[in-house]
Design a protein around this motif. Structure first.
Motif, short mmCIF file in Angstrom:
data_model
loop_
_atom_site.label_atom_id
_atom_site.label_comp_id
_atom_site.label_asym_id
_atom_site.label_seq_id
_atom_site.Cartn_x
_atom_site.Cartn_y
_atom_site.Cartn_z
N TRP A 21 -43.73 22.38 -51.55
CA TRP A 21 -42.47 23.11 -51.41
C TRP A 21 -42.71 24.61 -51.62
O TRP A 21 -42.22 25.45 -50.86
CB TRP A 21 -41.46 22.57 -52.43
CG TRP A 21 -40.21 23.40 -52.54
CD1 TRP A 21 -39.11 23.34 -51.74
CD2 TRP A 21 -39.97 24.45 -53.52
NE1 TRP A 21 -38.19 24.28 -52.16
CE2 TRP A 21 -38.68 24.96 -53.24
CE3 TRP A 21 -40.68 24.97 -54.58
CZ2 TRP A 21 -38.11 25.99 -53.99
CZ3 TRP A 21 -40.11 26.00 -55.33
CH2 TRP A 21 -38.85 26.49 -55.04
N VAL A 151 -34.86 22.96 -65.66
CA VAL A 151 -35.41 22.02 -64.68
C VAL A 151 -35.94 20.77 -65.39
O VAL A 151 -35.63 19.63 -65.01
CB VAL A 151 -36.57 22.67 -63.88
CG1 VAL A 151 -37.22 21.64 -62.95
CG2 VAL A 151 -36.07 23.85 -63.07
N LEU A 192 -38.44 27.11 -58.57
CA LEU A 192 -37.56 25.94 -58.46
C LEU A 192 -36.32 26.16 -59.33
O LEU A 192 -35.18 25.93 -58.89
CB LEU A 192 -38.30 24.67 -58.88
CG LEU A 192 -37.56 23.37 -58.58
CD1 LEU A 192 -37.49 23.12 -57.08
CD2 LEU A 192 -38.22 22.19 -59.29
N VAL A 196 -33.38 26.67 -56.70
CA VAL A 196 -32.88 25.34 -56.32
C VAL A 196 -32.16 24.67 -57.49
O VAL A 196 -30.99 24.30 -57.39
CB VAL A 196 -34.05 24.44 -55.81
CG1 VAL A 196 -33.54 23.02 -55.53
CG2 VAL A 196 -34.68 25.03 -54.56
N CYS A 197 -32.86 24.55 -58.59
CA CYS A 197 -32.28 23.88 -59.76
C CYS A 197 -31.55 24.94 -60.59
O CYS A 197 -31.87 25.20 -61.74
CB CYS A 197 -33.38 23.20 -60.57
SG CYS A 197 -32.71 22.05 -61.80
N PRO A 202 -26.80 22.90 -58.68
CA PRO A 202 -28.19 22.73 -58.23
C PRO A 202 -28.24 22.07 -56.85
O PRO A 202 -27.43 21.20 -56.55
CB PRO A 202 -28.80 21.82 -59.30
CG PRO A 202 -27.65 21.17 -59.99
CD PRO A 202 -26.51 22.13 -59.90
N CYS A 204 -29.76 19.73 -55.15
CA CYS A 204 -30.65 18.57 -55.31
C CYS A 204 -31.12 17.99 -53.98
O CYS A 204 -32.23 17.47 -53.89
CB CYS A 204 -29.93 17.50 -56.11
SG CYS A 204 -29.44 18.07 -57.75
N CYS A 207 -34.24 19.59 -53.05
CA CYS A 207 -35.21 19.74 -54.15
C CYS A 207 -36.42 18.83 -53.96
O CYS A 207 -36.28 17.64 -53.69
CB CYS A 207 -34.52 19.42 -55.47
SG CYS A 207 -35.66 19.47 -56.88
N ASN A 210 -36.35 15.63 -56.22
CA ASN A 210 -35.18 14.74 -56.30
C ASN A 210 -35.57 13.26 -56.36
O ASN A 210 -34.85 12.45 -56.91
CB ASN A 210 -34.17 15.04 -55.19
CG ASN A 210 -34.75 14.89 -53.80
OD1 ASN A 210 -35.85 14.34 -53.63
ND2 ASN A 210 -34.04 15.38 -52.80
#
Ligand code: SF4
Length: 369
Positions: A21, A151, A192, A196-197, A202, A204, A207, A210
């Motif tokens: 990612w 996270v 992250l 994202v989080c 968030p 998810c 992610c 996830n």
């Protein structure tokens, strides 16, 4: 999932998915374009308590002004604090200055690459040390900043406040860290948390974790991490004096170096006591702290400002010097300066607003003339 039942295979999957990612979605940040520990150290210190978008212009200006560690070490503290002005949490700037002097004197201006030596520098804790050593030297040292705590707390659906489970969270960060790619892994984990989080909402669905995330699987990601009950911040009312002398110069003083906003310049004043008007407070405070008598005039501006642990309301009055010799009773230095000179001095954010109000008043006065 808990730390104890995390299998090697799961750890491997978590590492791989996060790094894949990061290769596609990782942020291009200026301090990631170097492995020189000096700029990485500067960025890590600035990023404590401050968001990336605020830090970037400060970081870029800093490296133009101080291109080497020895330049920071040789600079006056006032010059360093001026470069830090507006970033807040000024102890960071003071510690960076002190640490630069240690690095220059003890390590011949080369930032150390051993954890215990880095941890011994002023202003560097465990997560900052891990951030610097992994980013600069690719050393497998874990991190646990605010984003990472969030996270990891969600990943294992931590049932308590993160501050009550720090050793477990550190152990999890250690266990997950990819020993072959610690630089990228730590940077990925920070990204992250930042992108994202996030604290609220968030993302998810997008992610990379996830598939393994306990909070997501239980649909409780918005309830985690568990927070302490918030209590209202204490509120202080402060009377502030902008004192003009007969030459039109303004009195400013430098705060003692050890305390809050230490080493910064400000307009003098103090806490308004119960049953005291702001005018009485200003007159009393200036006599007690500076040893001079003043005549308190009209209100210039009222400013609300929040610090981490309290809020203040500054009621700022224009004042005229009457008598006495200014003394450094509760400050380290006093100067009379013109409005034009004042910009050379590092001041806290709320005082910048006072300076702006003074300049605006000056401009309007000039229009009337
Ligand atoms: S799945 Fe959601 S809650 Fe879990 S780590 Fe990812 S973004 Fe955070």
């Amino acid at each position: 999932m808990t730390l104890n039942n995390l299998t090697d295979l799961q750890v491997e999957q978590l590492r791989r998915s996060l790094l894949q990612w990061y290769n596609k979605q990782g942020r291009d940040l200026p301090w990631r374009r170097t492995t020189d520990p000096y700029p990485i150290w500067v960025s890590e210190i600035m990023l404590q308590q401050t968001q990336v978008k605020t830090v970037i212009p400060y970081y870029e200006r800093w490296l133009i002004q101080f291109s080497t560690i020895s330049q920071v070490a040789q600079a006056e503290l006032q010059t360093v604090l001026k470069a830090w002005e507006g970033l807040g949490y000024y102890a960071r700037g003071r510690n960076l200055h002190k640490a630069a002097q240690v690095v220059t004197q003890i390590y011949e201006s080369r930032f150390p690459d051993q954890l215990e030596k880095v941890l011994a520098l002023p202003g560097i804790g465990r997560t900052t040390a891990g951030g610097i050593l992994s980013a600069a030297f690719n050393q497998p040292i874990s991190i646990l900043d605010g984003n990472v705590k969030r996270v990891l707390s969600r990943l294992i659906a931590l049932p308590v406040i993160p501050t009550e489970a720090l050793s477990e969270l550190w152990a999890l960060s250690d266990r997950l860290l990819d020993p072959d790619q610690p630089r990228d892994f730590n940077q990925a984990l920070m990204d992250l948390g930042a992108t994202v989080c996030t604290r609220s909402q968030p993302n998810c669905v997008e992610c990379p974790w996830n598939f393994a995330c306990e909070a997501y699987n239980k649909k409780i990601q918005n309830q985690l991490p568990i927070r302490k009950m918030s209590v209202p911040l204490p509120h202080k009312r402060i009377g502030v004096a902008v004192i003009f002398n007969d030459e039109g110069l303004i009195l400013i003083d430098r705060r003692p170096e050890g305390g809050l906003l230490g080493g910064l310049w400000e307009f003098p004043g103090g806490k308004i006591e119960p049953n005291e008007t702001v005018e009485q407070c200003v007159e009393r405070e200036i006599l007690e702290e500076i040893g001079i008598a003043i005549a308190v005039g009209e209100n210039l501006i009222t400013i609300d400002h929040a610090y981490t642990h309290f809020r203040v309301t500054l009621q700022v009055h224009l004042c005229r010097y009457v008598s006495g010799t200014p003394q450094t009773i509760e400050c380290d230095e006093i100067r009379w300066v013109s409005l034009d000179e004042i910009d050379q001095f590092p001041v806290p954010k709320a005082n910048s607003q006072i300076i702006t109000a003074l300049k605006e008043r000056d401009r309007l006065n000039n229009l009337v003339k």
